[in-house]
Design a protein around this motif. Sequence first.
Motif, mmCIF file in Angstrom:
data_model
loop_
_atom_site.group_PDB
_atom_site.id
_atom_site.type_symbol
_atom_site.label_atom_id
_atom_site.label_comp_id
_atom_site.label_asym_id
_atom_site.label_seq_id
_atom_site.Cartn_x
_atom_site.Cartn_y
_atom_site.Cartn_z
ATOM 1 N N ASN A 130 0.849 -1.188 0.000
ATOM 2 C CA ASN A 130 0.000 0.000 0.000
ATOM 3 C C ASN A 130 0.892 1.249 0.000
ATOM 4 O OD1 ASN A 130 -2.566 1.093 2.465
ATOM 5 N ND2 ASN A 130 -2.267 1.713 0.375
ATOM 6 N N LEU A 131 0.442 2.299 -0.650
ATOM 7 C CA LEU A 131 1.146 3.578 -0.635
ATOM 8 C C LEU A 131 0.164 4.651 -0.176
ATOM 9 C CD1 LEU A 131 2.937 3.059 -4.042
ATOM 10 C CD2 LEU A 131 4.066 3.137 -1.808
ATOM 11 N N GLU A 132 0.652 5.566 0.651
ATOM 12 C CA GLU A 132 -0.215 6.580 1.260
ATOM 13 C C GLU A 132 -0.175 7.897 0.487
ATOM 14 O OE1 GLU A 132 -2.240 5.692 3.863
ATOM 15 O OE2 GLU A 132 -1.388 3.733 3.374
ATOM 16 N N HIS A 133 -1.251 8.658 0.624
ATOM 17 C CA HIS A 133 -1.352 10.025 0.088
ATOM 18 C C HIS A 133 -1.470 10.075 -1.434
ATOM 19 C CE1 HIS A 133 -0.553 11.231 4.128
ATOM 20 N NE2 HIS A 133 0.683 10.788 4.122
ATOM 21 N N GLY A 134 -2.191 9.158 -2.017
ATOM 22 C CA GLY A 134 -2.333 9.181 -3.473
ATOM 23 C C GLY A 134 -0.961 9.284 -4.114
ATOM 24 N N PHE A 135 -0.817 10.227 -5.075
ATOM 25 C CA PHE A 135 0.490 10.414 -5.722
ATOM 26 C C PHE A 135 1.234 11.623 -5.149
ATOM 27 C CE2 PHE A 135 -1.849 7.775 -8.678
ATOM 28 C CZ PHE A 135 -0.901 6.804 -8.998
ATOM 29 N N LYS B 278 -4.959 18.366 -9.189
ATOM 30 C CA LYS B 278 -4.120 17.383 -9.879
ATOM 31 C C LYS B 278 -4.103 16.060 -9.106
ATOM 32 C CE LYS B 278 -1.518 17.781 -12.933
ATOM 33 N NZ LYS B 278 -1.591 17.428 -14.360
ATOM 34 N N GLY B 279 -3.956 16.174 -7.802
ATOM 35 C CA GLY B 279 -3.951 14.968 -6.969
ATOM 36 C C GLY B 279 -5.243 14.181 -7.138
ATOM 37 N N MET B 280 -6.356 14.895 -7.153
ATOM 38 C CA MET B 280 -7.659 14.244 -7.365
ATOM 39 C C MET B 280 -7.691 13.517 -8.708
ATOM 40 S SD MET B 280 -10.424 17.080 -6.122
ATOM 41 C CE MET B 280 -10.959 17.205 -4.417
ATOM 42 N N ALA B 281 -7.216 14.202 -9.753
ATOM 43 C CA ALA B 281 -7.274 13.621 -11.107
ATOM 44 C C ALA B 281 -6.423 12.347 -11.183
ATOM 45 C CB ALA B 281 -6.798 14.648 -12.134
ATOM 46 N N SER C 273 1.068 29.436 -3.179
ATOM 47 C CA SER C 273 1.014 28.033 -2.762
ATOM 48 C C SER C 273 0.876 27.079 -3.940
ATOM 49 C CB SER C 273 -0.186 27.829 -1.825
ATOM 50 O OG SER C 273 -0.391 26.446 -1.615
ATOM 51 N N ALA C 274 1.714 26.058 -3.955
ATOM 52 C CA ALA C 274 1.663 25.039 -5.018
ATOM 53 C C ALA C 274 0.335 24.280 -4.981
ATOM 54 C CB ALA C 274 2.821 24.065 -4.847
ATOM 55 N N TYR C 275 -0.283 24.244 -3.791
ATOM 56 C CA TYR C 275 -1.525 23.468 -3.663
ATOM 57 C C TYR C 275 -2.686 24.081 -4.442
ATOM 58 C CZ TYR C 275 0.525 20.300 -0.306
ATOM 59 O OH TYR C 275 1.300 19.327 0.279
ATOM 60 N N MET D 141 5.103 16.524 -9.374
ATOM 61 C CA MET D 141 3.782 15.931 -9.555
ATOM 62 C C MET D 141 2.823 16.907 -10.249
ATOM 63 S SD MET D 141 1.136 14.881 -6.580
ATOM 64 C CE MET D 141 -0.572 15.233 -6.935
ATOM 65 N N ALA D 142 2.973 18.191 -9.943
ATOM 66 C CA ALA D 142 2.078 19.191 -10.543
ATOM 67 C C ALA D 142 2.191 19.194 -12.064
ATOM 68 C CB ALA D 142 2.396 20.573 -9.981
ATOM 69 N N LEU D 143 3.351 18.737 -12.559
ATOM 70 C CA LEU D 143 3.571 18.752 -14.011
ATOM 71 C C LEU D 143 3.198 17.439 -14.683
ATOM 72 C CD1 LEU D 143 7.066 20.532 -13.950
ATOM 73 C CD2 LEU D 143 4.823 21.561 -14.399
#
Length: 471
Positions: A243-248, A349-352, A341-343, A273-275
């Motif tokens: 298992n890996l945590e926090h999506g990507f 992006k994380g959701m996608a 903020s990068a967020y 990740m943003a890219l």
Amino acid sequence: MTRALGFAFAALAGISLAAQRPALSDAVSAYVTVDAPVVALVNARVIDGTGAPPREGQTLVLRDGRIAAMGDASRVRPPAGATLVDLAGKTVMPGLVMLHEHLYYPVGPGVYGQLGQSFSRLYLAGGVTTMRTGGNMNGFMDLNLKRAIDEGRAAGPAMDATAPYVNGANTFMQMRSMAGPDEARRQVAYWADMGATSFKAYMQISKAELGAVIDEAHTRGLKVTAHLCSVTYAEAAALDIDNLEHGFFAATDFVPDKQSDVCPGQARAQQAMALVDESSPGFQALVRTLVEKRVALTSTLTVFETLTPGRPVPPGQDVLLPLLKEQFAQNHRRTSENTSSAYRTLFAKGMALERAFARAGGLLVVGTDPTAGGGVVPGFANQRALELLVEAGFTPLEAISIATRNGARYLGRDADIGTLATGKQADLVVIDGDPSRVIADVRRVDTVFRQGTGYDPAKLVASVAGRVGLW
Ligand SMILES: [Zn+2]
């Protein structure tokens, strides 16, 4: 030992433990509103957790902690003497199975307060009937609290209790720094002997240490998850991580010039990740690897929401100790004022990317992670997690399945929990509304049944209100 054999052992252990239904202490009984040998829930709308559409006019008979019968009112009659509960207008869904929970909370600079007593009640009040703690900063509390709940001495969800984090050299005051694979193996062996049933590796672990952790845990039929940084997702998959945590959000696979065994820092990982384009060959190859290696991915959007400007204040702040509530309010203001903020782009992006993983056949599970700068309040956050999955593009029924069936599958307990059917454990949430249409209705919890006993969420919350932060 092969991985499959190890999982089978874990699954068997889960079922035999769940079969014991303890006598509840007076302290726990104080939160109980429905406790009878046979309970019949009538006129219910049922969302069974499989993704099937809701069924109206259902009767559920609960006996000995199990669902003894479930079906249309015309077919399933309440047995004579059963305690009847009329659920007209209400929905029954499986209890939540949440996989990135903690019994600690950030209370000061680098200090994590151990809040297991209040958190376990809040989790149950929020509809969580089974949870995995995703690493601990205390040592024995997760294990002791799990036992107290199993024995009816404390109110809370069934718990898959993790050991203290396994990590390499790090600067956390409450976390050990392991030196090499032999030490990693010994740490896993010790905590498994103490009763820990899963392990969480952390950001500074080396490949050799992570490999030793996974090997020792699998030998004992236990699973390993990780919040990675020094090791990439692809490297961890090759080591057979579960298992890996926090999506990507924690993937360093896309960091240019990533050095082996070195954590480039969360910020650089997230810039990379943003890219990432979800249709790019690199991302698709990583997803394919994770799916083929059957590595589950845990979505923790609730904690990232607290870091993202322009988002609402998360629910449940009023139960916090006033000082902690004010501390988060300040953080929230600071976050909203951060124009660079990068967020601002990262959250969507994380959701996608999580959605792409699930659509490609990956096992997406969910948890809340009540850490970072605070504000993620157990129970309330678990409900918020479902809302965020819907915002990420899942249907309400899909979000519910991710938060129930998928978690149970990961834990190897899906024969017993995670979906509703005759013969399954009576872990269910009664909702005053219809979350298949309006996901926010999951906040309207009427009763939480664990092993057939109904708990009042309002009483559980009232028992800790204004003091969450002390214990
Ligand atoms: Zn965490």
